[in-house]
Design a protein around this motif. Structure first.
Motif, mmCIF file in Angstrom:
data_model
loop_
_atom_site.group_PDB
_atom_site.id
_atom_site.type_symbol
_atom_site.label_atom_id
_atom_site.label_comp_id
_atom_site.label_asym_id
_atom_site.label_seq_id
_atom_site.Cartn_x
_atom_site.Cartn_y
_atom_site.Cartn_z
ATOM 1 N N LEU A 45 -23.726 66.435 -23.144
ATOM 2 C CA LEU A 45 -24.530 66.295 -22.081
ATOM 3 C C LEU A 45 -25.112 67.818 -21.680
ATOM 4 O O LEU A 45 -26.227 67.805 -21.189
ATOM 5 C CB LEU A 45 -23.909 65.514 -21.007
ATOM 6 N N ALA A 46 -24.314 68.702 -21.592
ATOM 7 C CA ALA A 46 -24.730 70.076 -21.004
ATOM 8 C C ALA A 46 -25.831 70.772 -21.988
ATOM 9 O O ALA A 46 -26.574 71.584 -21.568
ATOM 10 C CB ALA A 46 -23.264 70.841 -21.019
ATOM 11 N N ILE A 47 -25.570 70.676 -23.377
ATOM 12 C CA ILE A 47 -26.390 71.159 -24.406
ATOM 13 C C ILE A 47 -27.875 70.887 -23.973
ATOM 14 O O ILE A 47 -28.885 71.807 -23.789
ATOM 15 C CB ILE A 47 -26.429 71.037 -25.794
ATOM 16 N N PRO A 48 -28.425 69.555 -23.677
ATOM 17 C CA PRO A 48 -29.664 69.387 -23.518
ATOM 18 C C PRO A 48 -30.261 69.907 -22.097
ATOM 19 O O PRO A 48 -31.280 70.444 -21.940
ATOM 20 C CB PRO A 48 -30.024 67.776 -23.491
ATOM 21 N N ILE A 49 -29.542 69.650 -21.120
ATOM 22 C CA ILE A 49 -29.511 70.159 -19.743
ATOM 23 C C ILE A 49 -29.894 71.880 -19.790
ATOM 24 O O ILE A 49 -30.842 72.526 -19.374
ATOM 25 C CB ILE A 49 -28.572 69.717 -18.696
ATOM 26 N N TYR A 50 -28.993 72.404 -20.645
ATOM 27 C CA TYR A 50 -29.210 73.789 -20.618
ATOM 28 C C TYR A 50 -30.428 74.097 -21.226
ATOM 29 O O TYR A 50 -31.351 75.329 -21.030
ATOM 30 C CB TYR A 50 -27.934 74.571 -21.482
ATOM 31 N N LEU A 51 -30.850 73.665 -22.201
ATOM 32 C CA LEU A 51 -31.993 74.025 -23.008
ATOM 33 C C LEU A 51 -33.279 73.681 -22.362
ATOM 34 O O LEU A 51 -34.275 74.282 -22.192
ATOM 35 C CB LEU A 51 -32.205 72.959 -24.476
ATOM 36 N N TYR A 52 -33.303 72.594 -21.365
ATOM 37 C CA TYR A 52 -34.334 71.927 -20.552
ATOM 38 C C TYR A 52 -34.394 73.035 -19.344
ATOM 39 O O TYR A 52 -35.544 73.488 -19.063
ATOM 40 C CB TYR A 52 -34.207 70.741 -19.716
ATOM 41 N N LEU A 53 -33.381 73.574 -18.784
ATOM 42 C CA LEU A 53 -33.425 74.401 -17.876
ATOM 43 C C LEU A 53 -33.885 76.129 -18.268
ATOM 44 O O LEU A 53 -34.819 76.794 -17.647
ATOM 45 C CB LEU A 53 -32.250 74.683 -17.357
ATOM 46 N N ASN A 54 -33.612 76.337 -19.659
ATOM 47 C CA ASN A 54 -34.389 77.422 -20.024
ATOM 48 C C ASN A 54 -35.953 77.319 -20.481
ATOM 49 O O ASN A 54 -36.606 78.329 -20.541
ATOM 50 C CB ASN A 54 -33.515 78.008 -21.554
ATOM 51 N N SER A 55 -36.391 76.000 -20.574
ATOM 52 C CA SER A 55 -37.693 75.931 -20.826
ATOM 53 C C SER A 55 -38.865 75.620 -19.737
ATOM 54 O O SER A 55 -39.933 75.948 -19.861
ATOM 55 C CB SER A 55 -37.799 74.513 -21.602
ATOM 56 N N VAL A 56 -38.022 75.537 -18.276
ATOM 57 C CA VAL A 56 -38.787 75.432 -17.161
ATOM 58 C C VAL A 56 -39.133 76.783 -16.336
ATOM 59 O O VAL A 56 -38.268 77.681 -16.791
ATOM 60 C CB VAL A 56 -38.176 74.267 -16.265
ATOM 61 N N ASP A 57 -40.190 76.960 -15.340
ATOM 62 C CA ASP A 57 -40.019 78.077 -14.803
ATOM 63 C C ASP A 57 -39.033 78.257 -13.722
ATOM 64 O O ASP A 57 -38.284 77.319 -13.404
ATOM 65 C CB ASP A 57 -41.430 78.419 -14.256
ATOM 66 N N GLU A 58 -38.952 79.133 -13.200
ATOM 67 C CA GLU A 58 -37.889 79.841 -12.173
ATOM 68 C C GLU A 58 -37.775 78.952 -10.777
ATOM 69 O O GLU A 58 -36.766 78.605 -10.379
ATOM 70 C CB GLU A 58 -37.946 81.199 -11.853
ATOM 71 N N VAL A 59 -39.042 78.558 -10.451
ATOM 72 C CA VAL A 59 -38.959 77.559 -9.227
ATOM 73 C C VAL A 59 -38.351 76.399 -9.486
ATOM 74 O O VAL A 59 -37.567 75.910 -8.520
ATOM 75 C CB VAL A 59 -40.591 77.859 -8.601
ATOM 76 N N VAL A 60 -38.883 75.953 -10.520
ATOM 77 C CA VAL A 60 -38.445 74.586 -10.746
ATOM 78 C C VAL A 60 -36.796 74.450 -11.094
ATOM 79 O O VAL A 60 -36.127 73.989 -10.871
ATOM 80 C CB VAL A 60 -39.141 73.766 -12.180
ATOM 81 N N LYS A 61 -36.229 75.534 -11.778
ATOM 82 C CA LYS A 61 -34.949 75.892 -12.245
ATOM 83 C C LYS A 61 -34.291 75.865 -10.838
ATOM 84 O O LYS A 61 -33.068 75.407 -10.972
ATOM 85 C CB LYS A 61 -34.698 77.166 -13.207
ATOM 86 N N LYS A 62 -34.625 76.677 -10.026
ATOM 87 C CA LYS A 62 -33.906 77.049 -8.684
ATOM 88 C C LYS A 62 -33.867 75.704 -7.888
ATOM 89 O O LYS A 62 -32.711 75.155 -7.556
ATOM 90 C CB LYS A 62 -34.444 78.116 -7.720
ATOM 91 N N ARG A 63 -34.849 74.835 -8.008
ATOM 92 C CA ARG A 63 -34.956 73.536 -7.199
ATOM 93 C C ARG A 63 -34.067 72.396 -7.973
ATOM 94 O O ARG A 63 -33.189 72.006 -7.177
ATOM 95 C CB ARG A 63 -36.322 72.947 -7.228
ATOM 96 N N LEU A 64 -34.060 72.368 -9.133
ATOM 97 C CA LEU A 64 -33.043 71.594 -9.931
ATOM 98 C C LEU A 64 -31.707 72.121 -9.439
ATOM 99 O O LEU A 64 -30.605 71.205 -9.466
ATOM 100 C CB LEU A 64 -33.228 71.550 -11.480
ATOM 101 N N ILE A 65 -31.224 73.434 -9.868
ATOM 102 C CA ILE A 65 -29.828 73.986 -9.303
ATOM 103 C C ILE A 65 -29.579 73.546 -7.956
ATOM 104 O O ILE A 65 -28.292 73.084 -7.617
ATOM 105 C CB ILE A 65 -29.674 75.394 -9.564
ATOM 106 N N ASP A 66 -30.472 73.550 -7.141
ATOM 107 C CA ASP A 66 -30.050 73.206 -5.702
ATOM 108 C C ASP A 66 -29.836 71.638 -5.548
ATOM 109 O O ASP A 66 -28.818 71.189 -4.724
ATOM 110 C CB ASP A 66 -31.396 73.593 -4.612
ATOM 111 N N TYR A 67 -30.311 70.770 -6.269
ATOM 112 C CA TYR A 67 -30.336 69.494 -6.106
ATOM 113 C C TYR A 67 -28.818 69.125 -6.738
ATOM 114 O O TYR A 67 -27.975 68.356 -6.280
ATOM 115 C CB TYR A 67 -31.104 68.569 -7.041
ATOM 116 N N CYS A 68 -28.429 69.866 -7.912
ATOM 117 C CA CYS A 68 -27.207 69.808 -8.448
ATOM 118 C C CYS A 68 -26.017 70.121 -7.567
ATOM 119 O O CYS A 68 -24.983 69.535 -7.419
ATOM 120 C CB CYS A 68 -27.032 70.702 -9.878
ATOM 121 N N ILE A 69 -26.289 71.277 -6.802
ATOM 122 C CA ILE A 69 -25.199 71.732 -6.006
ATOM 123 C C ILE A 69 -25.081 70.650 -4.724
ATOM 124 O O ILE A 69 -23.982 70.330 -4.220
ATOM 125 C CB ILE A 69 -25.585 73.060 -5.169
#
Length: 96
Positions: A45-69
């Motif tokens: 499960l972690a591998i596709p999430i890692y690949l997706y987070l590396n493919s999006v821009d920084e704003v979306v990445k920070k927002r997704l990480i905030d949601y996860c927290i």
């Protein structure tokens, strides 16, 4: 051990309940298999999430990480509250 057994002079090592030792190896093997499957599924499960987070821009990445927290806090705090200290007379927020 019951008080009557001690008063009658029987040893404390005398077991009145028969233990079922024949299922212990099966239970241990089952637990080991479950732990291995849990770890492999978490990695899978972690591998596709890692690949997706590396493919999006920084704003979306920070927002997704905030949601996860936030989701981790919503799940974790009640779970730790219910877990408590697992002993009598201790506050529930011992682990937090």
């Amino acid at each position: 051990m019951e008080l009557g057994i001690l008063e009658n002079g029987q040893d404390e090592s005398v077991s009145l309940v028969e233990t079922d030792d024949k299922d212990k190896p099966k239970a241990a093997a089952w637990i080991i298999i479950m732990v291995i499957l849990l770890n492999t599924s978490l990695i899978a499960l972690a591998i596709p999430i890692y690949l997706y987070l590396n493919s999006v821009d920084e704003v979306v990445k920070k927002r997704l990480i905030d949601y996860c927290i936030v989701i981790g806090g919503i799940i974790g705090i009640p779970m730790l509250y219910r877990l408590g200290d697992l002993s009598k007379g201790r506050p529930n927020f011992y682990y937090i």
